[in-house]
Design a protein around this motif. Structure first.
Motif, mmCIF file in Angstrom:
data_model
loop_
_atom_site.group_PDB
_atom_site.id
_atom_site.type_symbol
_atom_site.label_atom_id
_atom_site.label_comp_id
_atom_site.label_asym_id
_atom_site.label_seq_id
_atom_site.Cartn_x
_atom_site.Cartn_y
_atom_site.Cartn_z
ATOM 1 N N ALA A 154 107.208 -20.454 79.395
ATOM 2 C CA ALA A 154 107.458 -20.274 80.931
ATOM 3 C C ALA A 154 108.207 -19.390 81.299
ATOM 4 O O ALA A 154 108.872 -19.545 81.068
ATOM 5 C CB ALA A 154 107.555 -22.058 81.346
ATOM 6 N N ALA A 155 107.032 -18.281 82.328
ATOM 7 C CA ALA A 155 108.225 -17.482 83.178
ATOM 8 C C ALA A 155 108.363 -17.213 84.444
ATOM 9 O O ALA A 155 107.779 -18.454 85.109
ATOM 10 C CB ALA A 155 107.284 -16.045 82.404
ATOM 11 N N LYS A 172 99.606 -19.752 85.631
ATOM 12 C CA LYS A 172 100.695 -20.816 85.552
ATOM 13 C C LYS A 172 101.668 -19.921 84.738
ATOM 14 O O LYS A 172 103.320 -20.829 84.732
ATOM 15 C CB LYS A 172 100.291 -21.358 84.149
ATOM 16 C CG LYS A 172 99.256 -22.553 84.457
ATOM 17 C CD LYS A 172 99.113 -23.316 83.787
ATOM 18 C CE LYS A 172 97.798 -24.395 84.260
ATOM 19 N NZ LYS A 172 97.284 -25.310 82.922
ATOM 20 N N ASN A 173 101.722 -18.934 85.048
ATOM 21 C CA ASN A 173 103.092 -17.962 84.433
ATOM 22 C C ASN A 173 103.097 -18.367 83.084
ATOM 23 O O ASN A 173 104.632 -18.868 82.707
ATOM 24 C CB ASN A 173 103.942 -17.593 85.134
ATOM 25 C CG ASN A 173 103.849 -16.949 86.768
ATOM 26 O OD1 ASN A 173 103.150 -16.597 86.589
ATOM 27 N ND2 ASN A 173 104.701 -17.423 87.117
ATOM 28 N N THR A 174 102.502 -18.306 81.937
ATOM 29 C CA THR A 174 102.801 -18.384 81.020
ATOM 30 C C THR A 174 102.359 -18.296 79.742
ATOM 31 O O THR A 174 101.088 -18.357 79.680
ATOM 32 C CB THR A 174 102.386 -20.020 81.018
ATOM 33 O OG1 THR A 174 103.364 -21.244 81.729
ATOM 34 C CG2 THR A 174 102.998 -21.253 79.442
ATOM 35 N N LEU A 175 102.931 -17.876 78.628
ATOM 36 C CA LEU A 175 102.016 -17.360 77.437
ATOM 37 C C LEU A 175 102.561 -18.557 76.356
ATOM 38 O O LEU A 175 103.169 -19.587 76.148
ATOM 39 C CB LEU A 175 103.505 -16.807 77.160
ATOM 40 C CG LEU A 175 103.096 -15.962 75.404
ATOM 41 C CD1 LEU A 175 102.352 -14.571 75.387
ATOM 42 C CD2 LEU A 175 104.755 -15.237 74.942
ATOM 43 N N TYR A 176 101.103 -18.502 75.662
ATOM 44 C CA TYR A 176 101.096 -19.482 74.649
ATOM 45 C C TYR A 176 100.985 -19.132 73.001
ATOM 46 O O TYR A 176 101.285 -17.383 72.621
ATOM 47 C CB TYR A 176 99.865 -20.457 74.437
ATOM 48 C CG TYR A 176 100.112 -20.854 76.025
ATOM 49 C CD1 TYR A 176 99.232 -20.207 77.024
ATOM 50 C CD2 TYR A 176 100.837 -22.014 76.299
ATOM 51 C CE1 TYR A 176 99.057 -21.250 78.253
ATOM 52 C CE2 TYR A 176 100.299 -23.172 77.791
ATOM 53 C CZ TYR A 176 99.685 -22.627 78.468
ATOM 54 O OH TYR A 176 99.965 -22.966 79.602
ATOM 55 N N LEU A 177 101.357 -19.794 72.234
ATOM 56 C CA LEU A 177 101.223 -19.524 70.864
ATOM 57 C C LEU A 177 100.697 -21.084 69.629
ATOM 58 O O LEU A 177 100.916 -20.780 70.118
ATOM 59 C CB LEU A 177 102.223 -18.515 69.593
ATOM 60 C CG LEU A 177 101.942 -18.418 68.735
ATOM 61 C CD1 LEU A 177 101.332 -16.843 68.637
ATOM 62 C CD2 LEU A 177 103.636 -18.071 67.808
#
Length: 121
Positions: free
Chosen positions: A22-23, A74-79
Protein backbone atom coordinates in the motif's frame (compact mmCIF):
# COMPACT_ATOMS: atom_id res chain seq x y z
CA UNK A 1 6.10 8.66 1.31
CA UNK A 2 5.30 5.26 2.74
CA UNK A 3 5.21 1.80 1.17
CA UNK A 4 3.59 -0.72 3.49
CA UNK A 5 4.14 -4.33 2.46
CA UNK A 6 1.97 -7.09 3.89
CA UNK A 7 0.72 -10.60 3.19
CA UNK A 8 3.79 -12.65 3.96
CA UNK A 9 3.71 -15.73 6.12
CA UNK A 10 4.56 -19.40 6.49
CA UNK A 11 3.27 -21.70 3.76
CA UNK A 12 3.97 -25.24 2.61
CA UNK A 13 5.66 -25.92 -0.68
CA UNK A 14 3.13 -25.80 -3.48
CA UNK A 15 1.01 -23.24 -1.67
CA UNK A 16 0.06 -19.69 -2.56
CA UNK A 17 0.31 -16.22 -1.08
CA UNK A 18 -0.63 -12.73 -2.19
CA UNK A 19 1.59 -9.87 -1.15
CA UNK A 20 0.28 -6.30 -1.07
CA UNK A 21 2.10 -3.00 -0.97
CA UNK A 22 0.00 0.00 0.00
CA UNK A 23 1.50 3.30 -1.13
CA UNK A 24 0.84 6.72 0.36
CA UNK A 25 2.33 10.16 0.01
CA UNK A 26 3.05 9.85 -3.70
CA UNK A 27 1.12 9.88 -6.97
CA UNK A 28 1.15 6.11 -7.31
CA UNK A 29 0.13 6.02 -10.96
CA UNK A 30 3.24 8.00 -11.92
CA UNK A 31 5.64 5.43 -10.53
CA UNK A 32 7.21 2.28 -11.84
CA UNK A 33 6.93 -0.40 -9.17
CA UNK A 34 8.81 -3.56 -8.32
CA UNK A 35 9.13 -6.46 -5.92
CA UNK A 36 12.59 -7.49 -4.79
CA UNK A 37 13.56 -10.22 -2.36
CA UNK A 38 16.52 -11.01 -0.17
CA UNK A 39 17.30 -14.35 1.41
CA UNK A 40 19.74 -14.67 4.33
CA UNK A 41 23.31 -14.40 3.12
CA UNK A 42 22.28 -13.40 -0.40
CA UNK A 43 22.04 -10.16 -2.30
CA UNK A 44 18.72 -8.48 -2.92
CA UNK A 45 17.34 -9.75 -6.23
CA UNK A 46 14.62 -8.62 -8.59
CA UNK A 47 11.39 -10.60 -8.56
CA UNK A 48 9.12 -8.60 -10.86
CA UNK A 49 8.45 -5.11 -12.14
CA UNK A 50 5.44 -3.26 -13.47
CA UNK A 51 5.71 0.06 -15.22
CA UNK A 52 3.36 2.97 -14.72
CA UNK A 53 1.85 1.93 -18.04
CA UNK A 54 1.26 -1.63 -16.85
CA UNK A 55 4.07 -3.45 -18.66
CA UNK A 56 5.45 -6.30 -16.59
CA UNK A 57 8.67 -8.24 -16.29
CA UNK A 58 9.27 -11.31 -14.13
CA UNK A 59 12.52 -12.97 -13.14
CA UNK A 60 13.09 -16.30 -14.86
CA UNK A 61 12.97 -18.07 -11.51
CA UNK A 62 9.35 -17.01 -10.92
CA UNK A 63 7.92 -16.90 -14.44
CA UNK A 64 4.73 -18.89 -14.69
CA UNK A 65 4.35 -18.97 -10.90
CA UNK A 66 4.26 -15.32 -9.78
CA UNK A 67 2.29 -12.42 -11.21
CA UNK A 68 2.79 -8.74 -10.44
CA UNK A 69 -0.16 -6.39 -10.73
CA UNK A 70 -1.22 -2.94 -9.59
CA UNK A 71 -4.46 -1.14 -8.76
CA UNK A 72 -3.92 2.57 -9.26
CA UNK A 73 -7.34 3.39 -7.83
CA UNK A 74 -6.29 1.74 -4.55
CA UNK A 75 -2.64 2.86 -4.67
CA UNK A 76 -1.67 -0.75 -4.19
CA UNK A 77 0.86 -3.11 -5.72
CA UNK A 78 0.37 -6.88 -5.60
CA UNK A 79 2.42 -10.02 -6.04
CA UNK A 80 0.42 -13.17 -6.58
CA UNK A 81 2.62 -16.15 -5.74
CA UNK A 82 1.64 -19.69 -6.68
CA UNK A 83 3.41 -23.06 -6.54
CA UNK A 84 5.77 -21.72 -3.91
CA UNK A 85 9.10 -23.45 -3.37
CA UNK A 86 11.46 -23.48 -0.38
CA UNK A 87 13.92 -21.41 -2.42
CA UNK A 88 11.33 -18.61 -2.55
CA UNK A 89 11.90 -18.07 1.18
CA UNK A 90 13.04 -14.47 1.62
CA UNK A 91 12.16 -11.02 2.82
CA UNK A 92 10.12 -9.41 0.07
CA UNK A 93 10.35 -5.66 -0.54
CA UNK A 94 8.28 -3.36 -2.70
CA UNK A 95 9.93 -0.40 -4.37
CA UNK A 96 8.88 2.68 -6.33
CA UNK A 97 10.73 4.90 -8.74
CA UNK A 98 10.47 7.01 -11.87
CA UNK A 99 12.42 6.23 -15.03
CA UNK A 100 14.04 3.28 -13.31
CA UNK A 101 16.47 0.74 -14.66
CA UNK A 102 14.39 -2.27 -13.72
CA UNK A 103 17.20 -4.54 -12.67
CA UNK A 104 19.09 -1.87 -10.73
CA UNK A 105 17.72 -1.44 -7.20
CA UNK A 106 19.65 1.80 -6.72
CA UNK A 107 17.39 3.50 -9.28
CA UNK A 108 14.31 3.02 -7.09
CA UNK A 109 13.61 5.96 -4.81
CA UNK A 110 11.29 4.49 -2.19
CA UNK A 111 11.31 1.11 -0.43
CA UNK A 112 8.91 -0.66 1.85
CA UNK A 113 9.94 -2.36 5.06
CA UNK A 114 9.65 -5.89 3.73
CA UNK A 115 7.38 -8.82 4.47
CA UNK A 116 8.73 -12.29 5.27
CA UNK A 117 7.78 -15.27 3.16
CA UNK A 118 8.80 -18.68 4.45
CA UNK A 119 8.12 -21.81 2.43
CA UNK A 120 8.49 -25.14 4.18
CA UNK A 121 9.32 -28.35 2.33
Amino acid sequence: VQLQASGGGLVQAGGSLRLSCAASGLTFSNYDMAWYRQAPGKQRGLVATISRGGSTNHADSVKGRFLISRDNAKNTLYLHMNTLRPEDTALYYCAAGINVVYSNPSTYTYWGQGTQVTVSS
